[in-house]
Design a protein around this motif. Structure first.
Motif, PDB file in Angstrom:
ATOM      1  N   LEU A   1       0.824  -1.202   0.000  1.00 40.30           N
ATOM      2  CA  LEU A   1       0.000   0.000   0.000  1.00 40.30           C
ATOM      3  C   LEU A   1       0.862   1.257   0.000  1.00 40.30           C
TER       4      LEU A   1
ATOM      5  N   ASN B   1       2.270   1.684  -3.530  1.00 37.77           N
ATOM      6  CA  ASN B   1       1.272   2.194  -4.479  1.00 37.77           C
ATOM      7  C   ASN B   1       1.004   3.683  -4.261  1.00 37.77           C
ATOM      8  N   SER B   2       0.990   4.131  -3.015  1.00 39.51           N
ATOM      9  CA  SER B   2       0.784   5.561  -2.770  1.00 39.51           C
ATOM     10  C   SER B   2       1.976   6.368  -3.254  1.00 39.51           C
TER      11      SER B   2
ATOM     12  N   CYS C   1       1.685   6.680  -6.957  1.00 36.56           N
ATOM     13  CA  CYS C   1       0.670   7.678  -7.296  1.00 36.56           C
ATOM     14  C   CYS C   1       1.207   9.091  -7.085  1.00 36.56           C
TER      15      CYS C   1
ATOM     16  N   GLN D   1      -2.617   8.393  -0.520  1.00 37.67           N
ATOM     17  CA  GLN D   1      -2.782   7.266   0.400  1.00 37.67           C
ATOM     18  C   GLN D   1      -4.263   6.936   0.605  1.00 37.67           C
TER      19      GLN D   1
ATOM     20  N   LYS E   1      -5.508   5.020  -2.463  1.00 41.36           N
ATOM     21  CA  LYS E   1      -5.004   3.652  -2.545  1.00 41.36           C
ATOM     22  C   LYS E   1      -5.560   2.767  -1.434  1.00 41.36           C
ATOM     23  N   HIS E   2      -5.804   3.353  -0.259  1.00 45.08           N
ATOM     24  CA  HIS E   2      -6.342   2.565   0.843  1.00 45.08           C
ATOM     25  C   HIS E   2      -7.851   2.343   0.703  1.00 45.08           C
TER      26      HIS E   2
ATOM     27  N   TRP F   1      -8.547  -4.414  -3.594  1.00 43.23           N
ATOM     28  CA  TRP F   1      -7.712  -5.368  -2.875  1.00 43.23           C
ATOM     29  C   TRP F   1      -8.454  -6.054  -1.727  1.00 43.23           C
TER      30      TRP F   1
ATOM     31  N   PHE G   1      -2.221  -6.411  -5.166  1.00 49.88           N
ATOM     32  CA  PHE G   1      -1.955  -4.972  -5.142  1.00 49.88           C
ATOM     33  C   PHE G   1      -1.290  -4.476  -6.420  1.00 49.88           C
TER      34      PHE G   1
ATOM     35  N   GLN H   1      -0.993   4.949 -13.003  1.00 49.65           N
ATOM     36  CA  GLN H   1      -1.496   5.960 -12.078  1.00 49.65           C
ATOM     37  C   GLN H   1      -2.308   7.041 -12.779  1.00 49.65           C
TER      38      GLN H   1
ATOM     39  N   TYR I   1      -5.946   7.648 -11.722  1.00 48.89           N
ATOM     40  CA  TYR I   1      -6.029   8.281 -10.409  1.00 48.89           C
ATOM     41  C   TYR I   1      -5.730   9.777 -10.518  1.00 48.89           C
TER      42      TYR I   1
END
Length: 450
Positions: free
Chosen positions: A79, A82-83, A86, A124, A127-128, A234, A359, A393, A396
């Motif tokens: 996670l 991924n943040s 991004c 974050q 992604k979360h 996820w 993920f 990304q 997003y």
């Protein structure tokens, strides 16, 4: 508003000795996917005339999920990775074609609002949780957006949608993790229409009765099915069982390292089992609930101490779901402790790979695949994997840019665009470790140039 049952901290993974046997038993909660239960959620009152929609059955879903995330190094690392992907090179307001006055104004505004902190926080949240909440604050004369603030998604709740229009009109920001919610600590923020925040903002400012100077804008990842709070992609990690498998392997390794005693039995206990037990026995005191849980564990351990040679039978409740599947509240499973190699290496690799796959993070990029003889990609392959990760990304960024396009247009900054430069890793023959490539120039910013 979270319901504290008094036994949550006792139901984390734990290992216990089986009396009279050189072995151990591992206790786990049954099925981590239960944190995503959203059935039959109803609006809850907030004061006398307002209602909010809980996030999960007990309004504690994000906190329960965070507990699971923080309990696994691979999940938390994926996670964070991924943040960071991004975030890229960071959000930038491009003023190359703007006048010096506009460029100076933008520079001062970005310093006052700390864009790096804001943007990484929003990344974050996306992604979360699959959505993020931004708040814009107008100047006193309401002719300029002076502040941009991120409201942490896990502390935000949506109001009940308007019954006539179906539009969510407010966001509530408050300490929902507290056992008893203090309404005075909850901040109410008007939410701009998710489908047309710019048009809604203009209409509100033209309304002489509207005196609001603070508005929330939701950035939401589109999903195939959601109501108020999207289920992140996820979530499949918990629903498939791979999270629980990896957690069990960690327990087995820990037991072996500490005292060389193998885990011979896995005991899975559903939260519903204790909830029903407490109701039947009328136990409400948290301390007595804890004592009752310890007693139940000891009963199971005493049973296991002679299970192999006494012919004992354990009776446990179960029910049949509408789709015909049996759901057991207590399950005791014998673990194969004669595993080849005895170190679970192949199982660890398999579970880690499944988590990374969920993920969309390649294991070689985060170095999370254990083992001595693993395949290691070449430098060219890793550069391509990194490039692919950044390219993914763009959806997003397109969603997250809308807030900034509104700010730029509202403040009248001509010829200013918003972008996140691409970080491209280079080969050694270029004499550089990395370079930036601007790929977000054509993302609909042209409307600020008229």
């Amino acid at each position: 508003m979270s319901k504290n049952t008094g036994y949550e901290r006792f139901m984390v993974p734990s290992i216990h000795d089986i009396p009279g046997v050189q072995a151990k038993a591992a206790f786990l909660n049954v099925n981590s996917s239960s944190v995503f239960r959203e059935q039959d959620i109803e609006a809850q009152p907030l004061g006398d005339h307002e209602y909010y929609m809980p996030w999960g059955m007990d309004n504690a879903m994000p906190y329960n999920i965070m507990d699971l995330i923080e309990s696994d190094e691979t999940v938390s690392t994926c996670l964070m990775w991924n943040s960071q992907m991004c975030y890229g090179s960071g959000l930038q307001y491009n003023t190359e074609k703007a006048t010096k006055k506009v460029a100076d104004d933008v520079d001062e505004w970005t310093l006052e609002n700390s864009l790096p902190t804001y943007f990484w926080g929003v990344a974050q949240d996306m992604k979360h949780w699959g959505f993020a909440i931004s708040v814009i604050i107008l100047s006193k004369d309401r002719k300029r957006i002076s502040r941009l603030i991120r409201k942490e998604a896990c502390y935000c709740r949506f109001s009940r949608a308007n019954e006539k229009t179906g539009i969510i009109e407010k966001v509530y920001y408050g300490p929902w993790r507290e056992a008893v919610l203090d309404i005075d600590k909850v901040e109410t923020i008007p939410l701009l229409n998710e489908l047309n925040p710019w048009g809604d903002l203009q209409a509100r400012l033209k309304d002489p009765k509207n005196k609001d100077a603070k508005f929330a804008i939701v950035t939401r990842m589109p999903t195939s099915d959601h109501t108020y709070y999207p289920i992140p992609y996820w979530a499949a990690l918990f629903r498939s069982g791979w999270y629980d498998i990896k957690r069990l392997i960690g327990l087995a390794k820990k037991s072996k390292i500490q005292n060389s005693s193998p885990i011979r039995y896995l005991v899975e206990i559903s939260d519903k089992y204790f909830e029903r037990l407490f109701r039947q026995e009328g136990i409400t005191d948290p301390k007595k609930r804890q004592e009752r849980i310890v007693a139940v564990k000891q009963e199971i351990l005493d049973f296991l101490s002679g299970a192999e040679n006494s012919g004992k039978t354990w009776f446990a409740n179960f029910y049949v779901s509408p789709d015909g599947k049996e759901n057991h509240e207590v399950m005791i499973t014998r673990v194969d402790d004669h595993k080849e190699g005895g170190d679970w290496e192949s199982d660890i690799q398999e579970s880690v790979n499944m988590i990374c796959f969920t993920f969309q993070v390649h294991s070689n990029l985060v170095g999370s695949v254990p083992g001595k003889s693993q395949m290691n990609n070449s430098g060219s392959d890793k550069r391509e994997l990194y490039t692919i990760a950044q390219a993914l990304q763009k959806p997003y960024h397109d969603l997250m840019f809308l807030v900034h396009r509104i700010i730029i247009k509202f403040n009248g900054w001509k010829n200013v665009t918003v972008e996140v430069p691409f970080i491209q890793l280079t080969t050694l023959d270029e004499g550089l470790d990395a370079k930036q490539v601007q790929i977000n120039k054509n993302t609909g910013n042209e409307d600020n140039n008229d």
